[in-house]
Design a protein around this motif. Structure first.
Motif, short mmCIF file in Angstrom:
data_model
loop_
_atom_site.label_atom_id
_atom_site.label_comp_id
_atom_site.label_asym_id
_atom_site.label_seq_id
_atom_site.Cartn_x
_atom_site.Cartn_y
_atom_site.Cartn_z
N ASP A 141 1.15 -1.14 -0.15
CA ASP A 141 -0.03 0.08 -0.09
C ASP A 141 1.17 1.42 0.25
OD1 ASP A 141 0.66 -0.34 2.92
OD2 ASP A 141 -0.63 -0.14 3.01
N ASP A 142 2.15 0.86 -0.26
CA ASP A 142 3.14 2.36 -0.17
C ASP A 142 2.84 2.90 -2.06
OD1 ASP A 142 3.56 2.27 2.12
OD2 ASP A 142 6.33 1.69 1.71
N ASN A 143 1.60 3.59 -2.61
CA ASN A 143 2.06 4.60 -3.06
C ASN A 143 0.90 5.39 -3.18
OD1 ASN A 143 -0.48 3.36 -4.59
ND2 ASN A 143 -0.88 1.54 -4.06
N ALA A 145 -1.87 6.49 -4.10
CA ALA A 145 -2.98 7.48 -3.70
C ALA A 145 -3.51 5.97 -2.79
CB ALA A 145 -4.11 5.92 -4.88
N ALA A 146 -3.72 5.17 -1.79
CA ALA A 146 -3.51 4.78 -1.23
C ALA A 146 -2.63 5.74 -0.14
CB ALA A 146 -2.81 3.49 -1.05
N LEU A 147 -1.44 6.03 -0.31
CA LEU A 147 -1.29 7.12 1.51
C LEU A 147 -1.81 7.71 1.12
CD1 LEU A 147 0.91 7.84 2.90
CD2 LEU A 147 2.19 9.20 0.83
N ARG A 148 -2.56 8.80 -0.02
CA ARG A 148 -3.53 9.84 0.19
C ARG A 148 -5.19 9.66 0.80
NH1 ARG A 148 -2.45 12.19 -5.24
NH2 ARG A 148 -0.86 11.95 -4.38
N VAL A 149 -5.38 8.50 0.38
CA VAL A 149 -6.48 7.70 1.19
C VAL A 149 -6.01 7.46 2.56
CG1 VAL A 149 -7.89 5.54 1.77
CG2 VAL A 149 -6.89 6.81 -0.58
N ARG A 150 -4.75 7.15 2.83
CA ARG A 150 -4.55 6.88 4.66
C ARG A 150 -4.22 7.77 4.63
NH1 ARG A 150 -1.53 2.96 2.76
NH2 ARG A 150 0.76 4.37 2.71
N LEU A 151 -3.56 8.88 4.75
CA LEU A 151 -3.21 10.03 5.83
C LEU A 151 -4.87 11.08 5.68
CD1 LEU A 151 -0.14 11.91 3.82
CD2 LEU A 151 -1.20 11.27 6.51
N GLN A 152 -5.92 11.22 4.91
CA GLN A 152 -6.89 12.06 5.42
C GLN A 152 -8.16 11.48 5.95
OE1 GLN A 152 -9.36 11.64 1.30
NE2 GLN A 152 -11.21 13.37 2.64
N GLU A 153 -7.57 10.63 6.12
CA GLU A 153 -8.81 8.81 6.98
C GLU A 153 -8.45 9.07 7.97
OE1 GLU A 153 -8.79 4.87 6.74
OE2 GLU A 153 -10.70 4.88 7.20
N TYR A 154 -6.70 9.34 8.48
CA TYR A 154 -6.23 9.50 9.66
C TYR A 154 -5.70 10.31 9.77
CZ TYR A 154 -1.97 10.59 12.01
OH TYR A 154 -0.94 11.67 13.19
N HIS A 155 -5.94 11.74 9.40
CA HIS A 155 -6.59 13.13 10.30
C HIS A 155 -8.22 13.29 10.79
CE1 HIS A 155 -2.74 14.97 8.99
NE2 HIS A 155 -2.93 14.87 8.21
N GLU A 156 -8.74 12.55 10.25
CA GLU A 156 -9.95 12.63 10.27
C GLU A 156 -10.60 12.33 11.69
OE1 GLU A 156 -13.00 10.88 7.41
OE2 GLU A 156 -12.45 12.51 6.36
N LYS A 157 -10.17 10.85 12.12
CA LYS A 157 -9.79 10.05 13.40
C LYS A 157 -8.69 10.05 14.43
CE LYS A 157 -11.89 7.22 10.81
NZ LYS A 157 -12.43 5.20 10.46
N THR A 158 -7.39 11.14 13.73
CA THR A 158 -6.62 11.24 14.78
C THR A 158 -7.63 12.22 15.98
OG1 THR A 158 -5.04 10.34 13.68
CG2 THR A 158 -4.42 11.89 15.19
N SER A 159 -7.81 13.56 15.45
CA SER A 159 -8.39 14.59 15.81
C SER A 159 -8.55 14.40 17.17
CB SER A 159 -8.73 15.60 16.05
OG SER A 159 -8.75 15.60 13.87
N PRO A 160 -10.39 13.71 17.26
CA PRO A 160 -10.73 12.99 18.79
C PRO A 160 -9.71 12.68 19.72
CG PRO A 160 -11.84 12.71 15.99
CD PRO A 160 -10.53 13.02 15.95
N LEU A 161 -8.97 11.59 18.74
CA LEU A 161 -8.01 11.02 19.79
C LEU A 161 -7.55 11.76 20.83
CD1 LEU A 161 -7.08 7.46 20.30
CD2 LEU A 161 -5.76 8.36 18.18
N LEU A 162 -6.85 12.28 19.67
CA LEU A 162 -6.10 13.22 20.77
C LEU A 162 -6.25 14.24 21.11
CD1 LEU A 162 -3.28 14.59 17.74
CD2 LEU A 162 -2.79 12.59 19.16
N GLU A 163 -7.79 14.88 21.12
CA GLU A 163 -8.50 14.84 22.48
C GLU A 163 -9.09 14.40 24.01
OE1 GLU A 163 -12.65 16.54 20.97
OE2 GLU A 163 -11.12 17.86 19.30
N LEU A 164 -8.45 12.85 23.37
CA LEU A 164 -9.20 12.31 24.39
C LEU A 164 -8.08 11.76 25.50
CD1 LEU A 164 -10.78 10.47 25.91
CD2 LEU A 164 -11.14 8.79 24.40
N PHE A 165 -7.33 11.88 24.78
CA PHE A 165 -5.62 12.20 25.41
C PHE A 165 -5.64 13.10 25.87
CE2 PHE A 165 -4.48 8.53 21.92
CZ PHE A 165 -4.35 7.53 22.85
N GLN A 166 -5.56 14.00 25.46
CA GLN A 166 -4.76 15.81 25.95
C GLN A 166 -6.07 15.69 27.55
OE1 GLN A 166 -3.25 18.63 24.87
NE2 GLN A 166 -2.98 18.97 26.95
#
Ligand code: AMP
Length: 198
Positions: A141-143, A145-166
């Motif tokens: 999955d190191d191409n 297109a896949a990386l773009r999908v992963r990064l977008q999904e990553y940002h959407e999912k990570t912010s609420p996660l970081l909030e919780l840890f904070q």
């Protein structure tokens, strides 16, 4: 000096250095490195039943459903080979995965490796171009297109996660856009770990 006994999760996009820093911490402080991506890749190499459920999802750069990942994490942690602590790399990636983890285990720290997207692209694409001979494992999955999908999904999912840890007062944000020794030193100091023995 005694052992530190820390339960740590390390969060950041692909290419941020999660694996590298998790391994350094484990070598210096006897924690166990648990990489969820590595566990999935092991299953793919060995064509297990689990692999049949996750291969397509992984190759498309999407997240494996929570129910499957949580099962893998729980059975790995239940092996209990981590008396001095663990560094969990790649989990949790969503807020509900984090809540699942909090139900069963008392975490001490969440490290966030903060790095801009354009640096992620640069690092991942040069790593993919170097291929296997250089000691890096080439991923299906190191191409781009896949990386773009992963990064977008990553940002959407990570912010609420970081909030919780904070909110729980356990978040350590480290600027990961620097050399490995600089990032590692910041991380060690933030975790209040003594300098490693030589
Ligand atoms: P990684 O090596 O951590 O980038 O993980 C490789 C792939 O495994 C990811 O792109 C996902 O498809 C899957 N994966 C790893 N960890 C998780 C997780 N916590 N939740 C869902 N999928 C995951």
């Amino acid at each position: 000096m005694g052992h530190m006994d820390s339960k740590i999760v390390i969060v950041g996009p692909q290419g941020a250095g999660k694996g590298t820093h998790a391994q350094l911490l484990c070598k210096d402080y006897d924690f166990v490195h648990i990489s969820i991506g590595d566990i999935f890749r092991w299953h793919m190499t060995h064509h297990t039943k689990l692999a049949a459920r996750v291969t397509r999802i992984m190759n498309e750069g999407r997240l494996v459903p929570d129910e499957i990942v949580e099962q893998v994490v729980a059975s790995r942690l239940e092996e209990h080979d981590w008396n001095y602590g663990f560094v969990l790399d790649g989990f949790p990636r969503t807020r509900s995965q984090a809540e699942y983890l909090f139900e069963g285990w008392n975490l001490d720290h969440a490290i966030y490796l903060d790095i801009p997207d354009d640096m992620v692209f640069q690092r991942v694409m040069s790593r993919a171009a170097m291929g296997q001979g250089s000691g890096f494992t080439k991923r299906a999955d190191d191409n781009p297109a896949a990386l773009r999908v992963r990064l977008q999904e990553y940002h959407e999912k990570t912010s609420p996660l970081l909030e919780l840890f904070q909110k729980k007062g356990m978040l350590l944000t480290v600027d990961a856009n620097r050399s490995v020794p600089e990032v590692y030193q910041d991380m060690r100091e933030g975790l209040r770990l003594p300098p490693p023995k030589k």
